[in-house]
Design an enzyme around this catalytic site. Structure first.
Site, PDB file in Angstrom:
ATOM      1  CE  LYS A 111      -4.130  -2.320   1.582  1.00  0.00           C
ATOM      2  NZ  LYS A 111      -3.681  -3.739   1.691  1.00  0.00           N
TER       3      LYS A 111
HETATM    4  C1  LIG Z   1      -4.240  -4.623   0.985  1.00  0.00           C
HETATM    5  C2  LIG Z   1      -3.384  -5.883   0.735  1.00  0.00           C
HETATM    6  C3  LIG Z   1      -3.930  -6.892   0.076  1.00  0.00           C
HETATM    7  C4  LIG Z   1      -5.132  -6.714  -0.986  1.00  0.00           C
HETATM    8  O1  LIG Z   1      -5.181  -5.643  -1.718  1.00  0.00           O
HETATM    9  P1  LIG Z   1      -6.555  -5.037  -2.409  1.00  0.00           P
HETATM   10  O2  LIG Z   1      -6.187  -3.945  -3.215  1.00  0.00           O
HETATM   11  O3  LIG Z   1      -7.273  -4.684  -1.212  1.00  0.00           O
HETATM   12  O4  LIG Z   1      -7.083  -6.192  -3.105  1.00  0.00           O
HETATM   13  C5  LIG Z   1      -3.087  -7.879  -0.108  1.00  0.00           C
HETATM   14  N1  LIG Z   1      -2.018  -8.258   0.779  1.00  0.00           N
HETATM   15  C6  LIG Z   1      -1.891  -7.272   1.402  1.00  0.00           C
HETATM   16  C7  LIG Z   1      -0.389  -7.529   2.329  1.00  0.00           C
HETATM   17  C8  LIG Z   1      -2.366  -6.193   1.604  1.00  0.00           C
HETATM   18  O5  LIG Z   1      -1.902  -5.152   2.464  1.00  0.00           O
END
Ligand SMILES: *Cc1c(COP(=O)(O)O)cnc(C)c1O
Length: 494
Positions: A111
């Site tokens: 993120k």
């Molecule tokens: C947010 C997240 C996901 C999922 O991503 P999305 O964009 O919500 O599909 C998968 N793995 C980790 C470690 C995350 O932080």
């Protein structure tokens, strides 16, 4: 001129800056643009470009009302030496496949890619009503990773404040400490009694509360905005790394320009994988996008049956960031696959909120399935995958990436199509589960687990994670779901 409107109506006509500032449309829909894909990114020129150069090319197509200079400034600030790898998202071989590491940013989760740049975008937008004192209050519900990445991005960012809610007891010790030790004068962190979906639904209600909005504007010049992946400014930076992966495959001479690639993506809110679809619309040769879910396999059921049904048990798993029953960004994918039919989308979303389910029309489902594969892993399979990946490749993966690893192995392999697994978190964010899976000692604290993991695998914990053990905890509030609105009100007045 590229403009944005809601997935549920065409009445809005916003620039990307306005859409980023606003976050979500008044009718509850997500902002989309109809000119997406009219212009392609030049694939032939990708090899040899830096991540930052690729970002400049890709973001110029997606956010055309930002000047080249504005984008360059945002990119330089967001993808600098807060990243531990100069490639930002390096591509590494595992067996015959590849892993795209998305976790080398300041909070060790993917993120960061989006949340390091979103505040920089926001700083270059201006208040719609001309209120010069207006501050944006970012409001986020998090299942773990978003919260910290958003806090790190927005801490002390001018003209902003941020409030993060996380489900009490449902995030790891490391994740909780990452949030509760966040520095910055404009940050607020609060635990909520409930699960992630409860918290996210409450945040959506707060966003929809016109009375509260009027009150906040009047008393503290505050407008609420979202850093969840429904924000356009959160989504589009993620498109870049699909191109960066392709550039690295070209450089390694694994592919030639124009060859197709398959991506497997650990999925929760459908943001990461949707960005892959946007990349395809911008001309990236993507053969398949494989949705990898954990035991909360609502997307798997949707893609196999055509019915999206959120009325099902919610499982709290060892991959908490994928524990989601309502994948918000799916709505954007449905919009594009419905031939941009806003009436159909509002109907489906209305069904979802009224009855807890909707059914995709058959032709639409068929075309979705021709691009999107799917699979899911239960918790035993996740643990086995962590061990299997270590034993075969001497590469440690986290439980989210492990869902993708498991699903990728299930998919039929076409020897001519390279496969890239998106790795979404550092294994050091989940050291206990990783140690258990690898048969290592997991009886101590998360920090002791980190040390054991480092010693046993010859890898190193990211310094920011290891240092949490001694960082000062600043936030200890826990509230009921119903008290979240009041918490926001008082945070805005601080
Ligand atoms: C947010 C997240 C996901 C999922 O991503 P999305 O964009 O919500 O599909 C998968 N793995 C980790 C470690 C995350 O932080």
């Amino acid at each position: 001129m590229t403009t944005f409107h809601s997935t549920r109506s065409t009445t809005d006509s916003l620039t990307s800056k306005q859409a980023i500032r606003k976050g979500i449309a008044d009718d509850g829909g997500l902002f989309v643009s109809d000119s997406l894909g009219d212009e392609h990114v030049d694939i032939a020129s990708l090899a040899g470009k830096s991540y930052q150069q690729i970002a400049q090319d890709v973001l110029a197509k997606l956010l055309p009302d930002f000047t080249a200079e504005e984008l360059a400034d945002c990119i330089r600030e967001a993808y600098g030496d807060q990243w531990s790898d100069p490639a930002i998202t390096p591509l590494k071989p595992i067996g015959d496949d590849y892993i795209l590491e998305l976790f080398n940013g300041p909070t060790s989760a993917f993120k960061d890619v989006a949340l390091q740049i979103l505040p920089r975008f926001m700083a270059r937008t201006t208040p719609a009503g001309g209120d010069e004192d207006e501050q944006i209050m970012i409001l986020t519900a998090t299942s773990g990773d978003t919260g910290k990445a958003a806090l790190a991005g927005f801490a002390d960012a001018p003209g902003t404040a941020i409030t993060v809610f996380y489900p009490e007891g449902k995030v790891s010790q490391v994740q909780q400490l990452q949030m509760t030790t966040q520095t910055g004068d404009n940050v607020n962190v609060c635990a909520v009694k409930g699960n992630f979906d409860d918290a996210q639904s409450a945040v959506k209600r707060i966003f929809g509360d016109k009375e509260l909005a009027g009150e906040l504007a009047g008393t503290s010049h505050t407008v609420l905005s979202s850093a969840n992946s429904i924000n356009v400014g959160r989504l589009v930076p993620q498109v870049v790394y699909y191109f960066a992966a392709y550039a690295q495959l070209l450089e390694k001479q694994v592919i030639n320009v124009g060859d197709e690639v398959e991506f497997t993506v650990p999925t929760g809110n459908f943001g990461d994988i949707l960005a892959g679809y946007y990349a395809k619309l911008l001309g990236l040769p993507v053969k398949h996008l494989v949705v990898a879910s954990d035991k909360n396999n609502v997307l798997f059921d949707f893609l196999t049956s055509g019915t999206y049904n959120r009325q099902r048990p919610f499982y709290q798993t060892i991959s908490p960031s994928m524990d989601i029953l309502v994948s918000s960004n799916l709505e954007r994918m449905l919009y594009y696959f419905s031939e941009k039919d806003t009436r159909l989308i509002s109907m489906l979303m209305n069904d979802l909120s009224q009855w807890g389910a909707f059914e995709a029309p058959e032709p639409m489902l068929k075309s979705i399935r021709s691009l999107f594969g799917c699979g899911w892993a239960d918790e035993d399979q996740v643990r086995d995958s962590i061990r299997d990946c270590w034993e075969r490749n001497h590469y440690v993966i986290d439980p989210h990436t492990a869902c993708g690893y498991f699903v990728m192995q299930q998919m039929p392999r076409d020897p001519l199509t390279p496969r890239v697994l998106l790795s979404t978190a550092s294994p050091y964010k989940f050291p206990r589960v990783v140690n258990e899976s690898l048969g290592l000692d997991a009886t101590g604290t998360d920090f002791e687990c980190m040390d054991v993991l480092a010693e046993s695998t010859g890898t190193a914990a990211p310094a920011a994670l290891r240092g949490l053990e001694t960082a000062d905890v600043r936030f200890g509030d826990v509230v009921e779901i119903d008290a979240m609105e009041e918490y926001v009100r008082s945070a805005a007045e601080k």
